[in-house]
Design an enzyme around this catalytic site. Structure first.
Site, short mmCIF file in Angstrom:
data_model
loop_
_atom_site.label_atom_id
_atom_site.label_comp_id
_atom_site.label_asym_id
_atom_site.label_seq_id
_atom_site.Cartn_x
_atom_site.Cartn_y
_atom_site.Cartn_z
N ARG A 58 -40.16 -0.92 95.41
CA ARG A 58 -40.55 0.44 95.01
C ARG A 58 -41.81 0.89 95.75
NH1 ARG A 58 -42.83 2.88 89.54
NH2 ARG A 58 -41.96 4.97 89.75
N HIS A 62 -42.44 4.37 97.94
CA HIS A 62 -43.53 5.30 97.69
C HIS A 62 -44.44 5.42 98.90
CE1 HIS A 62 -43.36 5.47 92.99
NE2 HIS A 62 -42.17 5.51 93.56
N GLY A 68 -45.51 9.08 105.53
CA GLY A 68 -44.89 8.03 106.34
C GLY A 68 -45.34 6.66 105.91
N SER A 72 -50.58 3.96 102.86
CA SER A 72 -51.43 4.84 102.04
C SER A 72 -51.32 4.44 100.57
CB SER A 72 -51.05 6.30 102.24
OG SER A 72 -49.66 6.50 101.99
N ASN A 90 -47.53 6.17 88.51
CA ASN A 90 -48.16 4.87 88.78
C ASN A 90 -47.58 3.73 87.96
OD1 ASN A 90 -49.16 5.51 86.28
ND2 ASN A 90 -51.20 6.04 87.01
N PRO A 157 -39.68 12.14 94.01
CA PRO A 157 -38.75 12.74 93.05
C PRO A 157 -38.97 12.20 91.65
CG PRO A 157 -37.63 11.14 94.47
CD PRO A 157 -39.02 11.26 94.98
N HIS A 187 -32.28 0.62 92.75
CA HIS A 187 -32.38 0.46 91.30
C HIS A 187 -31.41 -0.60 90.77
CE1 HIS A 187 -34.32 4.73 90.89
NE2 HIS A 187 -35.15 3.83 91.38
N THR A 188 -30.79 -1.34 91.66
CA THR A 188 -30.10 -2.57 91.25
C THR A 188 -31.12 -3.62 90.82
OG1 THR A 188 -28.62 -4.34 91.98
CG2 THR A 188 -30.03 -3.42 93.65
N ASP A 245 -30.57 -2.03 85.61
CA ASP A 245 -29.24 -2.56 85.88
C ASP A 245 -29.03 -3.75 84.95
OD1 ASP A 245 -26.85 -3.35 87.01
OD2 ASP A 245 -27.68 -3.85 88.97
N THR A 247 -27.94 -6.57 85.87
CA THR A 247 -28.31 -7.76 86.64
C THR A 247 -29.56 -7.41 87.46
OG1 THR A 247 -26.80 -7.04 88.39
CG2 THR A 247 -25.95 -8.66 86.83
N ASP A 252 -27.20 -6.34 93.95
CA ASP A 252 -25.74 -6.26 94.05
C ASP A 252 -25.30 -4.81 93.85
OD1 ASP A 252 -26.02 -5.76 91.35
OD2 ASP A 252 -25.33 -7.72 90.70
C1 HEM Z 1 -33.78 8.85 94.29
C2 HEM Z 1 -34.94 9.11 93.74
C3 HEM Z 1 -35.71 8.13 92.91
C4 HEM Z 1 -36.22 8.35 91.68
C5 HEM Z 1 -36.14 9.64 90.89
C6 HEM Z 1 -36.84 7.12 91.25
C7 HEM Z 1 -37.49 6.96 90.04
C8 HEM Z 1 -37.85 5.75 89.52
C9 HEM Z 1 -38.38 5.56 88.19
C10 HEM Z 1 -38.69 6.65 87.19
C11 HEM Z 1 -38.55 4.23 88.00
C12 HEM Z 1 -39.07 3.54 86.75
C13 HEM Z 1 -40.55 3.57 86.71
C14 HEM Z 1 -41.06 3.08 85.38
O1 HEM Z 1 -40.82 3.74 84.37
O2 HEM Z 1 -41.67 2.00 85.34
C15 HEM Z 1 -38.14 3.58 89.22
C16 HEM Z 1 -38.17 2.23 89.41
C17 HEM Z 1 -37.84 1.63 90.61
N1 HEM Z 1 -37.55 2.27 91.79
FE1 HEM Z 1 -37.07 4.21 91.99
N2 HEM Z 1 -36.70 6.18 92.22
C18 HEM Z 1 -36.02 6.74 93.26
C19 HEM Z 1 -35.71 6.13 94.46
C20 HEM Z 1 -36.05 4.84 94.78
C21 HEM Z 1 -35.93 4.26 96.09
C22 HEM Z 1 -35.45 5.01 97.33
C23 HEM Z 1 -36.33 2.98 95.99
C24 HEM Z 1 -36.44 1.92 97.07
C25 HEM Z 1 -35.80 1.94 98.21
C26 HEM Z 1 -36.68 2.74 94.61
C27 HEM Z 1 -37.04 1.53 94.07
C28 HEM Z 1 -37.31 1.31 92.73
C29 HEM Z 1 -37.42 0.00 92.13
C30 HEM Z 1 -37.15 -1.32 92.82
C31 HEM Z 1 -37.77 0.19 90.80
C32 HEM Z 1 -38.05 -0.87 89.74
C33 HEM Z 1 -39.53 -1.07 89.67
C34 HEM Z 1 -39.97 -2.18 88.71
O3 HEM Z 1 -39.14 -2.90 88.15
O4 HEM Z 1 -41.18 -2.36 88.56
N3 HEM Z 1 -36.52 3.90 93.92
N4 HEM Z 1 -37.74 4.52 90.13
C1 NAG Z 2 -51.62 6.92 85.91
O1 NAG Z 2 -51.39 8.31 85.96
C2 NAG Z 2 -51.77 8.99 84.77
C3 NAG Z 2 -51.36 10.44 84.91
O2 NAG Z 2 -51.95 11.03 86.03
C4 NAG Z 2 -53.29 8.82 84.55
O3 NAG Z 2 -53.69 9.46 83.34
C5 NAG Z 2 -53.61 7.33 84.46
O4 NAG Z 2 -54.99 7.14 84.37
C6 NAG Z 2 -53.09 6.60 85.69
N1 NAG Z 2 -53.26 5.18 85.52
C7 NAG Z 2 -53.98 4.46 86.36
C8 NAG Z 2 -54.05 3.01 86.09
O5 NAG Z 2 -54.56 4.97 87.28
#
Ligand code: HEM
Ligand code: NAG
Ligand code: NAG
Ligand code: NAG
Ligand code: NAG
Length: 321
Positions: A58, A62, A68, A72, A90, A157, A187-188, A245, A247, A252
């Site tokens: 993830r 980001h 790019g 950052s 965050n 997004p 998100h697998t 997911d 798994t 997968d």
């Molecule tokens: C398509 C648009 C995407 C959206 C709206 C999105 C949004 C999110 C959100 C909301 C979470 C959960 C964060 C949380 O509540 O802790 C998440 C987790 C994650 N995202 Fe995305 N994501 C997107 C695309 C991607 C892409 C392109 C990747 C990597 C190539 C990615 C990799 C991940 C991974 C691996 C997690 C799990 C993180 C963890 O377990 O700590 N995401 N994403």
């Molecule tokens: C994560 O973002 C929220 C919303 O902007 C902020 O209030 C919070 O302090 C941030 N957490 C950390 C660890 O920076």
């Protein structure tokens, strides 16, 4: 010099400023141990903490989506500047210590040579491979940027996006529909906190308390994990949530199968079956994991090629030189 030679020279100069030259062999002479150091570090860290692979993957997304792939996302906030990592999305952007560990070892082996952006790109490949996903040769030669702003994270997004909004945000970065569906397959792996999908579970609309697009048994499961729309009311505190997911530590194609079964956690994921163009790709990936893997490699190379030519090789990934 004749005109043709001058034009050729001009053309070559333009090429070199407009496009960073990423190369598989970029550090072959200057840091031959690089990839082994990174993968050893990631393997060991993941053994101690299974959250590391999803978090690193993830983190790379980001990083690349904002300014790019220039590391950052790794910069710490400083007086007067709130950095990306402290911006709104965050949650679960963590495990920065693993990149620090790898960087420290690499600085010992080949001082001042390897950018933090390249370390993160290699690490993202490593976590996919070690989770059972595909392997690919990582292109290298990125430079580390000097700017990181929390406000830029608005370009990421949000999980409330539907397929129309996602398509637009990805198109801005040069990604087509196939890249959107493919990269969402990340998100697998991993976990989501309740706050990222809570609006689907409580007071969803005037007609439905719960999003009717969720399979009803799965909705019940999600509501058990996230019983209220007020995070501080959760019994187990603010770390409640659900794996993305079934798994979640295996790379997968189950993520796509669950999407078809209306068991996606995030609205942004579920919405990929609502548009016939994205749905067709979802169905292909659900049927053919090998196809998903090949496309994932392709889209990750594209994601990793979002680079700026300006920057430095940071000595500490958290601060500019
Ligand atoms: C398509 C648009 C995407 C959206 C709206 C999105 C949004 C999110 C959100 C909301 C979470 C959960 C964060 C949380 O509540 O802790 C998440 C987790 C994650 N995202 Fe995305 N994501 C997107 C695309 C991607 C892409 C392109 C990747 C990597 C190539 C990615 C990799 C991940 C991974 C691996 C997690 C799990 C993180 C963890 O377990 O700590 N995401 N994403
Ligand atoms: C994560 O973002 C929220 C919303 O902007 C902020 O209030 C919070 O302090 C941030 N957490 C950390 C660890 O920076
Ligand atoms: C392996 O990871 C653990 C936990 O992060 C750390 O304490 C240890 O120093 C690491 N070992 C090596 C050889 O890097
Ligand atoms: C997506 O969301 C936008 C903004 O909320 C809305 O205008 C649009 O109708 C939605 N599209 C679909 C396909 O649900
Ligand atoms: C549900 O949403 C409506 C309309 O936005 C709002 O008036 C109401 O207070 C909300 N109910 C709860 C329990 O949050």
């Amino acid at each position: 010099m004749d005109v043709r030679a001058a034009i050729l020279l001009l053309f070559l100069t333009m090429l070199s400023v407009s496009k960073a030259k990423l190369d598989v062999h970029y550090y072959e002479e200057t840091c031959p141990e690089l990839e082994k150091i990174v993968s050893d570090t990631l393997l060991n860290a993941s053994k101690h903490d299974p959250k590391v692979p999803p978090r690193i993957l993830r983190m790379f997304f980001h990083d690349c989506f904002i300014r790019g792939c220039d590391a950052s996302v790794l910069l710490d906030s400083s007086p007067g500047n709130k950095a990306e990592k402290d911006g709104p999305p965050n949650k679960s952007v963590a495990s920065f210590y693993v990149v620090d560990d790898a960087k420290a070892k690499i600085e010992k082996a080949c001082p001042g040579t390897v950018s933090c952006a390249d370390i993160l790109a290699i690490a993202a490949r490593d976590v996919v491979t070690m989770s059972g996903g595909p392997y690919w040769n990582v292109l290298k030669g990125r430079k580390d940027g000097r700017i990181s702003k929390a406000s830029d994270t608005l370009k990421l997004p949000p999980p409330s996006s539907n397929v129309t909004q996602l398509t637009k945000m990805f198109a801005k970065k040069g990604f087509g529909i196939k890249d959107l569906v493919t990269l969402s397959g990340a998100h697998t792996l991993g976990f989501s906190h309740c706050s990222s999908f809570q609006p689907r579970l409580h007071n969803f609309s005037s007609l439905h308390d719960t999003d009717p697009s969720i399979d009803s048994e799965f909705a019940h499961d999600l509501r058990t994990k996230c019983p209220s729309n007020k995070p501080h009311n959760h019994k187990k505190g603010k770390n409640d949530g659900h794996f993305l997911d079934s798994t979640a530590s295996v790379f997968d194609n189950d993520y796509y199968k669950r999407m078809i079964a209306r068991k996606s956690v995030l609205l942004s994921d579920q919405s990929l079956v609502w548009d016939s163009r994205t749905r067709r790709i979802v169905e292909d990936f659900a049927r053919d994991q090998g196809l998903f893997f090949r496309e994932f490699v392709d889209s990750m190379l594209k994601l990793g090629s979002l680079v700026n030519d300006v920057g430095e090789v940071r000595l500490n990934c958290r601060v500019v030189n």
